[in-house]
Write a protein that holds these residues in place. Structure first.
Motif, PDB file in Angstrom:
ATOM      1  N   ILE B  41       0.857  -1.189   0.000  1.00  0.00           N
ATOM      2  CA  ILE B  41       0.000   0.000   0.000  1.00  0.00           C
ATOM      3  C   ILE B  41       0.892   1.237   0.000  1.00  0.00           C
ATOM      4  O   ILE B  41       1.813   1.355   0.810  1.00  0.00           O
ATOM      5  CB  ILE B  41      -0.931   0.010   1.227  1.00  0.00           C
ATOM      6  N   ILE B  42       0.625   2.125  -0.943  1.00  0.00           N
ATOM      7  CA  ILE B  42       1.405   3.349  -1.092  1.00  0.00           C
ATOM      8  C   ILE B  42       0.447   4.510  -0.854  1.00  0.00           C
ATOM      9  O   ILE B  42      -0.451   4.737  -1.654  1.00  0.00           O
ATOM     10  CB  ILE B  42       2.008   3.431  -2.508  1.00  0.00           C
ATOM     11  N   ASP B  43       0.608   5.196   0.256  1.00  0.00           N
ATOM     12  CA  ASP B  43      -0.287   6.323   0.482  1.00  0.00           C
ATOM     13  C   ASP B  43       0.502   7.549   0.891  1.00  0.00           C
ATOM     14  O   ASP B  43       1.653   7.460   1.313  1.00  0.00           O
ATOM     15  CB  ASP B  43      -1.410   5.990   1.469  1.00  0.00           C
ATOM     16  N   GLY B  44      -0.125   8.696   0.710  1.00  0.00           N
ATOM     17  CA  GLY B  44       0.597   9.905   1.044  1.00  0.00           C
ATOM     18  C   GLY B  44      -0.192  11.155   0.755  1.00  0.00           C
ATOM     19  O   GLY B  44      -1.331  11.106   0.263  1.00  0.00           O
ATOM     20  N   THR B  45       0.428  12.257   1.086  1.00  0.00           N
ATOM     21  CA  THR B  45      -0.116  13.580   0.822  1.00  0.00           C
ATOM     22  C   THR B  45       1.013  14.431   0.258  1.00  0.00           C
ATOM     23  O   THR B  45       2.119  14.445   0.809  1.00  0.00           O
ATOM     24  CB  THR B  45      -0.648  14.227   2.123  1.00  0.00           C
ATOM     25  N   ILE B  46       0.739  15.093  -0.847  1.00  0.00           N
ATOM     26  CA  ILE B  46       1.738  15.975  -1.464  1.00  0.00           C
ATOM     27  C   ILE B  46       1.081  17.330  -1.688  1.00  0.00           C
ATOM     28  O   ILE B  46      -0.052  17.412  -2.166  1.00  0.00           O
ATOM     29  CB  ILE B  46       2.241  15.408  -2.807  1.00  0.00           C
ATOM     30  N   ASP B  47       1.791  18.385  -1.335  1.00  0.00           N
ATOM     31  CA  ASP B  47       1.309  19.755  -1.539  1.00  0.00           C
ATOM     32  C   ASP B  47       2.197  20.499  -2.526  1.00  0.00           C
ATOM     33  O   ASP B  47       3.381  20.187  -2.668  1.00  0.00           O
ATOM     34  CB  ASP B  47       1.302  20.510  -0.199  1.00  0.00           C
ATOM     35  N   GLY B  48       1.588  21.489  -3.170  1.00  0.00           N
ATOM     36  CA  GLY B  48       2.364  22.369  -4.050  1.00  0.00           C
ATOM     37  C   GLY B  48       2.455  21.904  -5.486  1.00  0.00           C
ATOM     38  O   GLY B  48       3.281  22.407  -6.249  1.00  0.00           O
ATOM     39  N   LEU B  49       1.609  20.942  -5.873  1.00  0.00           N
ATOM     40  CA  LEU B  49       1.647  20.399  -7.235  1.00  0.00           C
ATOM     41  C   LEU B  49       0.730  21.193  -8.171  1.00  0.00           C
ATOM     42  O   LEU B  49      -0.260  21.776  -7.741  1.00  0.00           O
ATOM     43  CB  LEU B  49       1.181  18.938  -7.219  1.00  0.00           C
ATOM     44  N   PRO B  50       1.048  21.186  -9.459  1.00  0.00           N
ATOM     45  CA  PRO B  50       0.105  21.750 -10.432  1.00  0.00           C
ATOM     46  C   PRO B  50      -1.184  20.907 -10.450  1.00  0.00           C
ATOM     47  O   PRO B  50      -1.127  19.685 -10.335  1.00  0.00           O
ATOM     48  CB  PRO B  50       0.838  21.633 -11.776  1.00  0.00           C
ATOM     49  N   LYS B  51      -2.309  21.589 -10.607  1.00  0.00           N
ATOM     50  CA  LYS B  51      -3.603  20.913 -10.681  1.00  0.00           C
ATOM     51  C   LYS B  51      -3.625  19.889 -11.821  1.00  0.00           C
ATOM     52  O   LYS B  51      -3.019  20.106 -12.864  1.00  0.00           O
ATOM     53  CB  LYS B  51      -4.700  21.965 -10.923  1.00  0.00           C
ATOM     54  N   GLY B  52      -4.300  18.780 -11.610  1.00  0.00           N
ATOM     55  CA  GLY B  52      -4.450  17.784 -12.664  1.00  0.00           C
ATOM     56  C   GLY B  52      -3.862  16.443 -12.272  1.00  0.00           C
ATOM     57  O   GLY B  52      -3.588  16.181 -11.105  1.00  0.00           O
ATOM     58  N   LYS B  53      -3.656  15.603 -13.282  1.00  0.00           N
ATOM     59  CA  LYS B  53      -3.153  14.260 -13.035  1.00  0.00           C
ATOM     60  C   LYS B  53      -1.646  14.203 -13.268  1.00  0.00           C
ATOM     61  O   LYS B  53      -1.128  14.796 -14.213  1.00  0.00           O
ATOM     62  CB  LYS B  53      -3.858  13.256 -13.949  1.00  0.00           C
ATOM     63  N   HIS B  54      -0.970  13.477 -12.379  1.00  0.00           N
ATOM     64  CA  HIS B  54       0.467  13.263 -12.499  1.00  0.00           C
ATOM     65  C   HIS B  54       0.751  11.800 -12.184  1.00  0.00           C
ATOM     66  O   HIS B  54      -0.118  11.091 -11.701  1.00  0.00           O
ATOM     67  CB  HIS B  54       1.222  14.193 -11.548  1.00  0.00           C
ATOM     68  N   LYS B  55       1.991  11.389 -12.457  1.00  0.00           N
ATOM     69  CA  LYS B  55       2.311   9.977 -12.237  1.00  0.00           C
ATOM     70  C   LYS B  55       3.436   9.812 -11.226  1.00  0.00           C
ATOM     71  O   LYS B  55       4.348  10.632 -11.144  1.00  0.00           O
ATOM     72  CB  LYS B  55       2.712   9.311 -13.567  1.00  0.00           C
ATOM     73  N   LEU B  56       3.339   8.733 -10.476  1.00  0.00           N
ATOM     74  CA  LEU B  56       4.399   8.368  -9.535  1.00  0.00           C
ATOM     75  C   LEU B  56       5.198   7.202 -10.107  1.00  0.00           C
ATOM     76  O   LEU B  56       4.611   6.199 -10.532  1.00  0.00           O
ATOM     77  CB  LEU B  56       3.813   7.929  -8.183  1.00  0.00           C
ATOM     78  N   TYR B  57       6.512   7.360 -10.102  1.00  0.00           N
ATOM     79  CA  TYR B  57       7.390   6.290 -10.556  1.00  0.00           C
ATOM     80  C   TYR B  57       8.467   6.006  -9.515  1.00  0.00           C
ATOM     81  O   TYR B  57       9.010   6.941  -8.913  1.00  0.00           O
ATOM     82  CB  TYR B  57       8.126   6.686 -11.850  1.00  0.00           C
ATOM     83  N   ILE B  58       8.795   4.739  -9.348  1.00  0.00           N
ATOM     84  CA  ILE B  58      10.012   4.383  -8.620  1.00  0.00           C
ATOM     85  C   ILE B  58      11.154   4.363  -9.617  1.00  0.00           C
ATOM     86  O   ILE B  58      11.059   3.719 -10.668  1.00  0.00           O
ATOM     87  CB  ILE B  58       9.874   3.021  -7.918  1.00  0.00           C
ATOM     88  N   HIS B  59      12.213   5.113  -9.302  1.00  0.00           N
ATOM     89  CA  HIS B  59      13.427   5.080 -10.113  1.00  0.00           C
ATOM     90  C   HIS B  59      14.445   4.186  -9.429  1.00  0.00           C
ATOM     91  O   HIS B  59      14.404   3.984  -8.212  1.00  0.00           O
ATOM     92  CB  HIS B  59      13.967   6.499 -10.318  1.00  0.00           C
ATOM     93  N   GLU B  60      15.378   3.662 -10.219  1.00  0.00           N
ATOM     94  CA  GLU B  60      16.303   2.626  -9.738  1.00  0.00           C
ATOM     95  C   GLU B  60      17.105   3.037  -8.513  1.00  0.00           C
ATOM     96  O   GLU B  60      17.342   2.241  -7.610  1.00  0.00           O
ATOM     97  CB  GLU B  60      17.299   2.270 -10.848  1.00  0.00           C
ATOM     98  N   LEU B  61      17.589   4.274  -8.527  1.00  0.00           N
ATOM     99  CA  LEU B  61      18.531   4.716  -7.499  1.00  0.00           C
ATOM    100  C   LEU B  61      17.899   5.753  -6.583  1.00  0.00           C
ATOM    101  O   LEU B  61      16.906   6.389  -6.944  1.00  0.00           O
ATOM    102  CB  LEU B  61      19.776   5.320  -8.163  1.00  0.00           C
TER     103      LEU B  61
END
Ligand code: ZN
Ligand code: ZN
Lengths: 159, 159
Positions: B41-61
């Motif tokens: 389960i991945i949950d969270g709260t992020i502030d300060g983003l541009p309105k709309g849809k964005h994507k979360l990715y895990i990067h290798e490093l």
């Protein structure tokens, strides 16, 4: 080298720490490189420290959501009562300009078991500081970095 | 649960990300909890983003020494050409106040294999953004945090 348990990735060779939690006047980068299966090299440069000797410790967790207060115990502090804990990396020496340049070798830790934990700079060279001063000066998460032998040019996605 | 390969520690249950690299106006905390062997389960709260849809990715490093530019490829982008990469965690939806509150479930990743990597917030909901805008908005290291079932009161060293 043994790989990083459970993954299909290439063996983990190195970690990197940005000291960015705790006292914001303290800034530094520490690298951890597993140069062979029994030798880890920890080197780095830290600026903004009080002159004198201080200690580097690996703490169990990398959680810096409450700065250096949420990163748990010194690694091995609970399991090893008689010898120095696994997380004790040794001393660094800070010149009068506030800079420490250091290179430590360690034959007890493996980089891939330290990833995701934290390095904390403890004030002074005593194992336990006097309770009237905050012992933790600065800390940062031990993150995965590109290994020395990995081809970092092998990118198909630059985003 | 399988433990974290090679260590004597209690099995790793959860990770935490402080989004503190990239655009400094974006702040947030993301938690990753392995609720059972096949569900993260991945949950969270992020502030300060541009309105709309964005994507979360895990990067290798987890290397953020050059902000979000040093954290490598999207996890699995090199090995999986036909399906979506392992690091694709899905979309988040940002309200007009700049806040995203989200709870994603993932049956492909294991928390203990993600520790030390990074989570990157990518602008927009396309898999590849248009090249004229910087796709990476913010990023942070996936650090070890105290598991839900670990007794965090078990401290002998408060320093
Ligand atoms: Zn990316
Ligand atoms: Zn400590």
């Amino acid at each position: 080298l043994q790989g990083y348990g459970g993954t299909n990735e290439t063996p983990l060779e190195s970690g990197v720490v940005q000291l960015n939690a705790g006292d914001k006047n303290i800034q530094g980068v520490i690298r951890l490189v597993q140069s062979n299966p029994s030798k880890c090299i920890i080197d780095g440069t830290i600026d903004g420290l009080p002159k004198g000797k201080h200690k580097l410790y690996i703490h169990e967790l990398g959680d810096i959501s409450q700065d250096c207060d949420s990163c748990g115990n010194i690694l091995g502090a609970l399991s090893q009562q008689t010898e120095k804990p696994l997380g004790d990396l040794g001393e660094i020496d800070v010149a009068s300009d506030g800079r420490a340049d250091f290179r430590l070798t360690n034959e007890r830790i493996k980089v891939w078991e330290m990833i995701g934990r934290s390095i904390v700079v403890h004030r002074g060279s005593q194992d336990c500081s006097t309770p009237d001063i905050r012992p933790k000066l600065s800390c940062g998460i031990i993150a995965r970095s590109a290994g020395l032998f990995q081809n970092s040019a092998k990118k198909i996605c630059s985003c």
